[in-house]
Each structure stands twice: as structure tokens, then as C-alpha cells.
Design a protein around this motif. Structure first.
Motif, PDB file in Angstrom:
ATOM      1  N   PHE A 299      46.553  38.562  42.249  1.00  0.00           N
ATOM      2  CA  PHE A 299      45.209  38.906  42.607  1.00  0.00           C
ATOM      3  C   PHE A 299      45.031  40.123  43.172  1.00  0.00           C
ATOM      4  O   PHE A 299      45.468  40.173  44.178  1.00  0.00           O
ATOM      5  N   ASP A 301      42.691  43.152  44.049  1.00  0.00           N
ATOM      6  CA  ASP A 301      41.129  43.525  44.402  1.00  0.00           C
ATOM      7  C   ASP A 301      40.666  44.810  44.910  1.00  0.00           C
ATOM      8  O   ASP A 301      41.409  45.307  45.845  1.00  0.00           O
ATOM      9  N   ASP A 303      38.386  46.737  46.630  1.00  0.00           N
ATOM     10  CA  ASP A 303      38.066  46.745  46.933  1.00  0.00           C
ATOM     11  C   ASP A 303      38.126  46.195  48.087  1.00  0.00           C
ATOM     12  O   ASP A 303      38.375  46.924  49.680  1.00  0.00           O
ATOM     13  N   GLN A 304      38.983  45.390  47.964  1.00  0.00           N
ATOM     14  CA  GLN A 304      40.217  45.120  49.088  1.00  0.00           C
ATOM     15  C   GLN A 304      40.478  45.570  49.567  1.00  0.00           C
ATOM     16  O   GLN A 304      40.572  46.103  51.109  1.00  0.00           O
ATOM     17  N   ARG A 359      46.223  49.071  37.018  1.00  0.00           N
ATOM     18  CA  ARG A 359      45.198  48.938  38.427  1.00  0.00           C
ATOM     19  C   ARG A 359      45.958  50.737  39.619  1.00  0.00           C
ATOM     20  O   ARG A 359      44.467  50.923  39.979  1.00  0.00           O
ATOM     21  N   LYS A 486      32.569  51.030  39.288  1.00  0.00           N
ATOM     22  CA  LYS A 486      33.541  51.012  40.118  1.00  0.00           C
ATOM     23  C   LYS A 486      33.209  51.287  41.291  1.00  0.00           C
ATOM     24  O   LYS A 486      34.196  50.986  42.559  1.00  0.00           O
ATOM     25  N   LYS A 489      31.294  48.713  43.811  1.00  0.00           N
ATOM     26  CA  LYS A 489      32.550  47.984  44.699  1.00  0.00           C
ATOM     27  C   LYS A 489      32.639  48.658  45.889  1.00  0.00           C
ATOM     28  O   LYS A 489      32.715  47.466  46.787  1.00  0.00           O
TER      29      LYS A 489
END
Length: 514
Positions: A299, A301, A303-304, A359, A486, A489
Motif C-alpha cells: 500500500f 501513498d 502523500d504519506q 511510483r 497530484k 494531495k
């Protein structure tokens, strides 16, 4: 003889009689002269024509002098142009010792240095001086004229004298140049026009840094060379604020378009072998264990990931960018490599490697959009340094300097808006600008004028896409949409922003192959 009295009377009569004849003679002479002038007017006409000839000769001399000055100016410009192109041909080595760089790199350096000399001192929101603007347009035309001779062969129909048609090969400007040079020229003109819009008296003004020592909370404390922005005690008016926001939206779209073109050109440049040889053998070694685990996690993200990454300085941002680009090159090489015995082979499946690459590219897009003023990455420098394509060198360097200029203008507008917001917060008066986000958004200002931000990239640039060019334009527009989507976020990360035109250490492109 008579008496003396009679003699005196006789003499006086004779004198009067003689005077009468003298007056008649003078009058007759004057009449004869006037009659001669009337009967023969050539003397007066000749004097008039002589005066007219003198005026014509004087005017002709002035015209000849002006033409001489124009010719001398043109000759000086011609000599200057010859010197510039000779420097390009010799790879910036005027000694002729063969130690110069490639023509493509010399041309890239010429664009960069010209922009630094013209826009390096653009410290205020004000129109460019007429002399500098004329020099920019003249010399940029010189450099862009090289692309007229970067051509490709295309089939064309030609009719012969007997009426029959035959297919022949003709030359035309290469497709990427034909598409992008007019677009970049339009972006260039839009940025100059944006600066010209600040010619009217504005509500904000500038003071020298030393004259405002009492302002300790100034946003420009880290930019000591910039003047301090000042606004009225009550802040800017609504009309002035709307005008600044509209200009910011326009320049923001120019920035996105220039970034899209620059990214497209860099992606098409061949990765130098020297850069590939300097890379580690796998992505884990390039990224480090911590970043590698984050990217390869099930998973992910972005943003994280960016929130948990230390991006407090320009050096750390550039280091992350270098790691991401290096890992992408490694993963692409492994996907292309078919030989299982190769040192590039890996046990990671092809599907996972494609996912990791996607990614990493997502993070790169976010970094490029959030921090457009950071220096060039190691991959970009290597591509520019070893690039041998003159056309790509022109597109890359021209789009890069426009991108930097757009970022500089955005920074100047942000300085004014930031000062206005501080002034209003100190005065305790609420305003619309305090409740609105600082990031430029797509939409219509309250003044009712639709901004260019509501257009797509193609509509904004006025591109007319042909069937064969649709793929390229789709890539450019997708790039701009990805940046917008993008970036929504991405949290706000405070760091020092500076375009390379403001940074004297980053004025030039890579200088040498050696």
C-alpha cells in the motif's frame, strides 16, 4: 551784368531746374529697373531656386548621414552576430585549440547565459527596459535561426510539365521543432506581456533592503539582494488583489506549459553511458533501505511518503530527486535486458518493477511541480552535457529558461500577496484573500473575467494539432493534468525557493564534456 540780387535769383532758378531733372532721372531709372524685372523675372526666380536647392541639399545630406549611421549600426550588429556564431561553431573555444564543447552544448550555454544577462536582474514587478527587451528579441532570434536548418525528409507530390505527378522527397523543419518553437515563442511573449502589465502605477512599491531594517519578519530575509515590498497600511484594494491573482494564474499556466515541454524533451534525450555506468546494480542500493521499503510496500501513498520524508532543505530535495531518477533508469534497464546472466538481471518480476517505476515517477512529478526552482538533477545535467542533437538542445534550454523566468515572476507576485496578507493580519481587517488558498486554482476570478487557467494546455497555447502530432500533445497535456491532480494531495512543504537565474552558482548549463 545785372545787380547781385538778380544774379542770386537766377542761380536759385537754375538749381531748382537742375534738381527737377535729377528727380525725374532717378524716377525714370527706378521705373526702368522695375520694368526690367517685370519683363525679365529670371533673376528673382534664380535666387528662389538657389534657396530651394540649398534646402534640398541639406535635407539630402541629413538623409545620407542617417543612412550612414544605420549602415554602421547594421555592420556592428553583423560583426557581433558573426562573433557569436563563431563562438558556437568553435564550442566556446575562441583559441581554436580544439578544446571546445559540442555545438549542442555550446548552444545550450548560449541560451542560458543570454537569459541570465537579460532576466538575472528582474528583481521587481515592472516592465523590462526597451533596450533590454530589444536585445532579448534580437539575440533569441539569432539563436533560434539555427533550427531552420534542422530538417527531415518527407514525401511530397510534384507535377511535371506534361501534367503527370510524381513523388519526391523534400525537406521541412523537424516535427518536434515545428511544434514546439512557435509554442515557446508564444510563452516568451506572454511572460514579457505580463511584466508590461505592471507599467501602470501600482498600489505596492519597493524599498531597498537597508532602508527597511525594522521589518524583521519579512519573507525576503533569505533573499538579501531583493528589495522589500511595501503596501498601503490598510492593504491592497480588491481590484489590485484580483489583478495580481489573475496575473499569477496566467504565469502559472505558462510555467506548466514550459515544464511539460522541458520534461518531454529531456525524456526523449538518450541517457549517457557514463551515467549508467556510475549507477549501482539495483534499486535498493540507489534508494536506500528506508525509501525502498516505502516504494515497494503493498500500500503506497505518495502523500504519506512525502510527509514523512525530510525535505527541509534544497540539498535534501535534490538528493531525493537524484535517487528516484537513478532507480527509474535501473528498473527500465532491467526490463529491457533479456539476458538472464547479465549483471542487470534481478529476481523481481516484470510487473512489480513496472509498478515501482510508476511510483517513483509519481514522486518525481510532485517534486518537479512543488519545487520548480531547484537545481538540475544529475541525470538532467548528464543528458544536457552529452547530448549531440542541436534541435533538442535548443528546445531544452529555451523551455528551461522560460520555466525559470515564469517561476521568478510567480515568486515576485507571491512576495506582494504575502506582504499584503501580513499587513491585513496586523491591521486586524478580514479580507477575501486571507480566506482563499495561496496556490493558483483553475476558475474564474470574481471580477468576471475568465482566466487562461480554465483552458486545457492546448487551448491555452493555441495549438492546432494535426493527426500525426496528437500523441505528442496528449503526452504534454497529460503531464500538466498529472501535476494538477497530484499536487492537490501534496502538503505544503516550507523550503527556500530560488530560480537558477537568481542563483549565480547555477547560471550556466554544464560546461564541458571533460
Amino acid at each position: 551784368m545785372g545787380c547781385p540780387e538778380e544774379q542770386d535769383t537766377y542761380k536759385s532758378k537754375l538749381f531748382n531746374f537742375k534738381g527737377m531733372f535729377d528727380l525725374q532721372g532717378r524716377h525714370a531709372k527706378s521705373l526702368s529697373v522695375e520694368s526690367a524685372r517685370i519683363l525679365d523675372p529670371t533673376d528673382e526666380a534664380s535666387s528662389t531656386s538657389q534657396g530651394s536647392d540649398r534646402r534640398l541639399k541639406s535635407q539630402k545630406l541629413r538623409e545620407e548621414q542617417a543612412m550612414k549611421e544605420v549602415r554602421e549600426k547594421l555592420l556592428l550588429e553583423m560583426e557581433h552576430m558573426k562573433e557569436r556564431f563563431a563562438k558556437l561553431l568553435l564550442g566556446e573555444d575562441m583559441s581554436g585549440g580544439g578544446k571546445g564543447v559540442s555545438s549542442a552544448l555550446a548552444l545550450s550555454n548560449a541560451f542560458t547565459n543570454l537569459a541570465a544577462s537579460i532576466f538575472g536582474e528582474q528583481r521587481r514587478l515592472e516592465p523590462m527596459p526597451a533596450e533590454r527587451k530589444a536585445r532579448w528579441r534580437k539575440e533569441i532570434d539569432w539563436l533560434l535561426s539555427v533550427t531552420d536548418y534542422v530538417v527531415e525528409m518527407v514525401p511530397s507530390q510534384q507535377k511535371s510539365k506534361d501534367g503527370s505527378s510524381m513523388e519526391v522527397m523534400t525537406t521541412r523543419q523537424r516535427k518536434d521543432l515545428h511544434m514546439n518553437i512557435p509554442a515557446l515563442r508564444k510563452l516568451d511573449a506572454m511572460l514579457i506581456d505580463c511584466l508590461d502589465n505592471f507599467k501602470e502605477p501600482q498600489e505596492f512599491y519597493y524599498v531597498s533592503k537597508g532602508a527597511d531594517e525594522g521589518d524583521k519578519n519579512s519573507k525576503n530575509d533569505d533573499k538579501w539582494w531583493l528589495p522589500t515590498v511595501k503596501v498601503p497600511p490598510e492593504g491592497l484594494s480588491d481590484s489590485a488583489r484580483k489583478f495580481l491573482q489573475y496575473q499569477k494564474d496566467c504565469v502559472n499556466q505558462v510555467l506548466k506549459a514550459a515544464m511539460a515541454i522541458n520534461a518531454q524533451v529531456l525524456s526523449e534525450m538518450e541517457t549517457p553511458e557514463s551515467y549508467i555506468e556510475s549507477l549501482p546494480k539495483n534499486g535498493r542500493a540507489s534508494l536506500g533501505d528506508s525509501i525502498y521499503r516505502s516504494i515497494t510496500d503493498e500500500f503506497f501513498d505518495p502523500d504519506q511518503f512525502l510527509t514523512g520524508t525530510d525535505l527541509s532543505s534544497e540539498h535534501k530535495i535534490l538528493d531525493l530527486k537524484n535517487k528516484m531518477e537513478a532507480s527509474i533508469v535501473i528498473w527500465k534497464r532491467k526490463m529491457i535486458q533479456k539476458d538472464s546472466k547479465s549483471s542487470w538481471s534481478s529476481a523481481v518480476s516484470l510487473e512489480k518493477r513496472e509498478l515501482f517505476e510508476e511510483r517513483a515517477e509519481t514522486i518525481l512529478l510532485l517534486l518537479k511541480h512543488r519545487f520548480p526552482g531547484i537545481p538540475q538533477s544529475a541525470l538532467d545535467i548528464s543528458k544536457i552535457q552529452f547530448n549531440g542533437d542541436v534541435g533538442q538542445a535548443v528546445l531544452e534550454s529555451y523551455s528551461r529558461i522560460l520555466e525559470s523566468l515564469a517561476f521568478t515572476v510567480l515568486s515576485r507576485i507571491d512576495d506582494v500577496l504575502h506582504t499584503d496578507q501580513q499587513t491585513q493580519s496586523q491591521s486586524g481587517r478580514k479580507s477575501v484573500s486571507r480566506n482563499s488558498p495561496q496556490v493558483a486554482k483553475v476558475g474564474t476570478p470574481k471580477g468576471g473575467t475568465e482566466t487562461p487557467a480554465s483552458m486545457t494546455l492546448m487551448d491555452f497555447m493555441g495549438w492546432e494539432v494535426e493527426q500525426g502530432d496528437s500523441d505528442f500533445m496528449k503526452d504534454s497535456e497529460d503531464f500538466s493534468k498529472d501535476l494538477d491532480a497530484k499536487n492537490q494531495k501534496l502538503p505544503s512543504i516550507a523550503t527556500k525557493k530560488m530560480s537558477y537565474l537568481e542563483n549565480l552558482g547555477g547560471v550556466r548549463s554544464p560546461t564541458s564534456r571533460h
